[in-house]
Design a protein around this motif. Structure first.
Motif, PDB file in Angstrom:
ATOM      1  N   VAL A 163       0.747  -1.076   0.162  1.00 58.79           N
ATOM      2  CA  VAL A 163      -0.062   0.319  -0.440  1.00 58.79           C
ATOM      3  C   VAL A 163       0.592   1.263  -0.451  1.00 58.79           C
ATOM      4  CG1 VAL A 163      -1.733   0.946   0.748  1.00 58.79           C
ATOM      5  CG2 VAL A 163      -1.527  -1.078   1.479  1.00 58.79           C
ATOM      6  N   LEU A 164       1.602   1.075   0.353  1.00 60.95           N
ATOM      7  CA  LEU A 164       2.811   2.138   1.157  1.00 60.95           C
ATOM      8  C   LEU A 164       3.436   2.434  -0.140  1.00 60.95           C
ATOM      9  CD1 LEU A 164       4.376   3.786   3.211  1.00 60.95           C
ATOM     10  CD2 LEU A 164       6.387   2.677   3.040  1.00 60.95           C
ATOM     11  N   ARG A 165       3.519   1.377  -1.065  1.00 59.36           N
ATOM     12  CA  ARG A 165       4.329   2.222  -2.811  1.00 59.36           C
ATOM     13  C   ARG A 165       3.609   2.459  -3.303  1.00 59.36           C
ATOM     14  NH1 ARG A 165       7.384  -2.722  -4.527  1.00 59.36           N
ATOM     15  NH2 ARG A 165       7.955  -0.848  -5.967  1.00 59.36           N
ATOM     16  N   GLN A 166       1.948   2.781  -3.437  1.00 56.52           N
ATOM     17  CA  GLN A 166       1.073   3.369  -4.261  1.00 56.52           C
ATOM     18  C   GLN A 166       1.460   5.313  -3.864  1.00 56.52           C
ATOM     19  OE1 GLN A 166      -0.564   0.975  -6.491  1.00 56.52           O
ATOM     20  NE2 GLN A 166       0.555  -0.004  -5.017  1.00 56.52           N
TER      21      GLN A 166
ATOM     22  N   LEU B 133       6.826   7.458  -2.956  1.00 60.07           N
ATOM     23  CA  LEU B 133       6.855   6.409  -2.083  1.00 60.07           C
ATOM     24  C   LEU B 133       7.017   5.224  -3.147  1.00 60.07           C
ATOM     25  CD1 LEU B 133       4.887   7.216   0.815  1.00 60.07           C
ATOM     26  CD2 LEU B 133       7.461   8.584   0.389  1.00 60.07           C
ATOM     27  N   ALA B 134       7.759   5.112  -3.934  1.00 63.76           N
ATOM     28  CA  ALA B 134       6.353   4.061  -5.598  1.00 63.76           C
ATOM     29  C   ALA B 134       8.400   3.268  -5.028  1.00 63.76           C
ATOM     30  CB  ALA B 134       6.199   4.547  -7.068  1.00 63.76           C
TER      31      ALA B 134
ATOM     32  N   ASP C 122      -5.136  -0.262   5.408  1.00 67.33           N
ATOM     33  CA  ASP C 122      -5.787  -1.551   5.228  1.00 67.33           C
ATOM     34  C   ASP C 122      -5.258  -1.913   3.665  1.00 67.33           C
ATOM     35  OD1 ASP C 122      -7.799  -0.726   3.960  1.00 67.33           O
ATOM     36  OD2 ASP C 122      -9.121  -0.575   5.819  1.00 67.33           O
TER      37      ASP C 122
ATOM     38  N   ASP D 253      -6.523  -1.072   0.239  1.00 65.12           N
ATOM     39  CA  ASP D 253      -6.226   0.511  -0.682  1.00 65.12           C
ATOM     40  C   ASP D 253      -4.994   0.031  -1.562  1.00 65.12           C
ATOM     41  OD1 ASP D 253      -7.041   3.274  -0.045  1.00 65.12           O
ATOM     42  OD2 ASP D 253      -5.979   2.935   2.198  1.00 65.12           O
ATOM     43  N   ALA D 254      -4.486  -1.208  -2.075  1.00 63.56           N
ATOM     44  CA  ALA D 254      -3.685  -1.163  -2.920  1.00 63.56           C
ATOM     45  C   ALA D 254      -3.793  -0.991  -4.209  1.00 63.56           C
ATOM     46  CB  ALA D 254      -2.652  -2.372  -2.094  1.00 63.56           C
ATOM     47  N   THR D 255      -5.142   0.167  -4.612  1.00 68.33           N
ATOM     48  CA  THR D 255      -5.680  -0.267  -5.910  1.00 68.33           C
ATOM     49  C   THR D 255      -4.612   0.419  -6.460  1.00 68.33           C
ATOM     50  OG1 THR D 255      -5.704   2.647  -5.304  1.00 68.33           O
ATOM     51  CG2 THR D 255      -7.944   0.511  -5.412  1.00 68.33           C
TER      52      THR D 255
ATOM     53  N   THR E 121      -2.002   2.670  -9.382  1.00 71.46           N
ATOM     54  CA  THR E 121      -1.549   3.817  -9.503  1.00 71.46           C
ATOM     55  C   THR E 121      -0.627   4.218 -10.471  1.00 71.46           C
ATOM     56  OG1 THR E 121      -1.411   4.118  -7.172  1.00 71.46           O
ATOM     57  CG2 THR E 121      -0.446   5.627  -8.625  1.00 71.46           C
TER      58      THR E 121
ATOM     59  N   LYS F  19       2.116   5.587 -12.547  1.00 77.68           N
ATOM     60  CA  LYS F  19       3.212   6.051 -12.389  1.00 77.68           C
ATOM     61  C   LYS F  19       4.130   5.885 -13.722  1.00 77.68           C
ATOM     62  CE  LYS F  19       3.167   2.051  -9.368  1.00 77.68           C
ATOM     63  NZ  LYS F  19       3.770   2.010  -8.149  1.00 77.68           N
TER      64      LYS F  19
ATOM     65  N   TRP G 203      10.932   5.100 -10.647  1.00 80.08           N
ATOM     66  CA  TRP G 203       9.778   5.273 -10.828  1.00 80.08           C
ATOM     67  C   TRP G 203       8.981   5.340 -10.273  1.00 80.08           C
ATOM     68  CZ3 TRP G 203       6.991   2.999 -15.256  1.00 80.08           C
ATOM     69  CH2 TRP G 203       6.648   2.336 -15.784  1.00 80.08           C
ATOM     70  N   TYR G 204       7.835   6.994 -10.612  1.00 77.73           N
ATOM     71  CA  TYR G 204       7.061   7.540  -9.693  1.00 77.73           C
ATOM     72  C   TYR G 204       5.550   7.447  -9.677  1.00 77.73           C
ATOM     73  CZ  TYR G 204      11.909   9.580 -10.009  1.00 77.73           C
ATOM     74  OH  TYR G 204      13.019  10.524  -9.470  1.00 77.73           O
ATOM     75  N   ASN G 205       5.033   8.077  -8.254  1.00 79.41           N
ATOM     76  CA  ASN G 205       3.416   7.636  -8.700  1.00 79.41           C
ATOM     77  C   ASN G 205       2.963   9.126  -8.570  1.00 79.41           C
ATOM     78  OD1 ASN G 205       3.509   5.055  -7.325  1.00 79.41           O
ATOM     79  ND2 ASN G 205       3.582   5.735  -5.481  1.00 79.41           N
TER      80      ASN G 205
END
Lengths: 147, 147
Positions: free
Chosen positions: A90-93, A119-120, B4, B7-9, B11, B13, B132-134
């Motif tokens: 999750v953090l990486r998104q 934070l990717a 949680d 949340d990892a939808t 993104t 990049k 890589w950048y979000n």
């Protein structure tokens, strides 16, 4: 495109330290210090704080932190630590948004400038990454968008 | 603060490669590729480009670059290179603003999302840094600021 040397004016900067602890699924953000804050300030002797947001924020929980307010000066030492329980995937998104905020005369928070940190590619080894980030002035960005 | 796993939808990049060549005082920015662009798009089948700005910009010269337009898809390969003549001391005061832009139905450029990269700690050894950048969605940020 050619830039000349005279462009090297003082830039406000913030030093941020980050660490992801995979065992406890904890992300720690340390707002260490700021340099050259007065270049962002509309008035002298304002108090400033650093606001940290983890974006996009979760709907269920708040992801916003603030340091204490300090009188603006060329070097401000905060050393304030904020922790977030968040899975690594999750953090990486997420993107960290760092804003320098001052209280205006109506006691409203006014954002003066900021930085964004993707934070990717946050490392999960538990190693601390400490870096300086330039702060872009919002006054400058607003003036730009009107041109 | 607890996030949680849901949340990892996906993104959006962008992969950017940067290199400072001290001998020739040249900063090279390669817009390599983008992933998951459709999550930023208001409509399907829009064409998107990547806009790169070096901020704060110099008064005398333009610091804005654009890649070609490509049909949005999950993976877009640009591999377009932009070069800027800039002293190292000046470069370190700058922030790279990366925006994903689409043409709307009035043929106006519309920014969908972006990332900011501080150049305060750009390395001058001539080594290439590829990361890589979000991309933060502007729709999301606007909705946030209204709350």
């Amino acid at each position: 495109v050619v830039f000349d040397n005279e462009d090297a004016t003082k830039t406000a900067k913030v030093q941020i330290s980050m660490k992801y602890d995979e065992k406890n699924k904890q992300f720690a953000i340390l707002v260490a210090q700021m340099n050259n804050v007065p270049v962002l300030l509309p008035q002298q002797d304002q108090k400033v704080s650093v606001r940290v947001a983890i974006l996009p924020s979760s709907e269920s929980t708040s992801c916003l932190f603030r340091t204490s307010l300090m009188e603006a000066s060329d070097n401000l030492i905060y050393n304030e630590l904020f922790c977030v329980a968040i899975p690594y995937s999750v953090l990486r998104q997420k993107t960290l948004r760092i804003d320098v905020c001052a209280l205006n005369k109506y006691h409203l928070e006014e954002c003066l400038g900021g930085a964004q940190i993707s934070l990717a590619e946050t490392c999960k080894s538990g190693e601390r990454s400490t870096r300086w980030y330039n702060l872009l002035s919002y006054k400058y960005l607003q003036a730009q968008s009107k041109n």
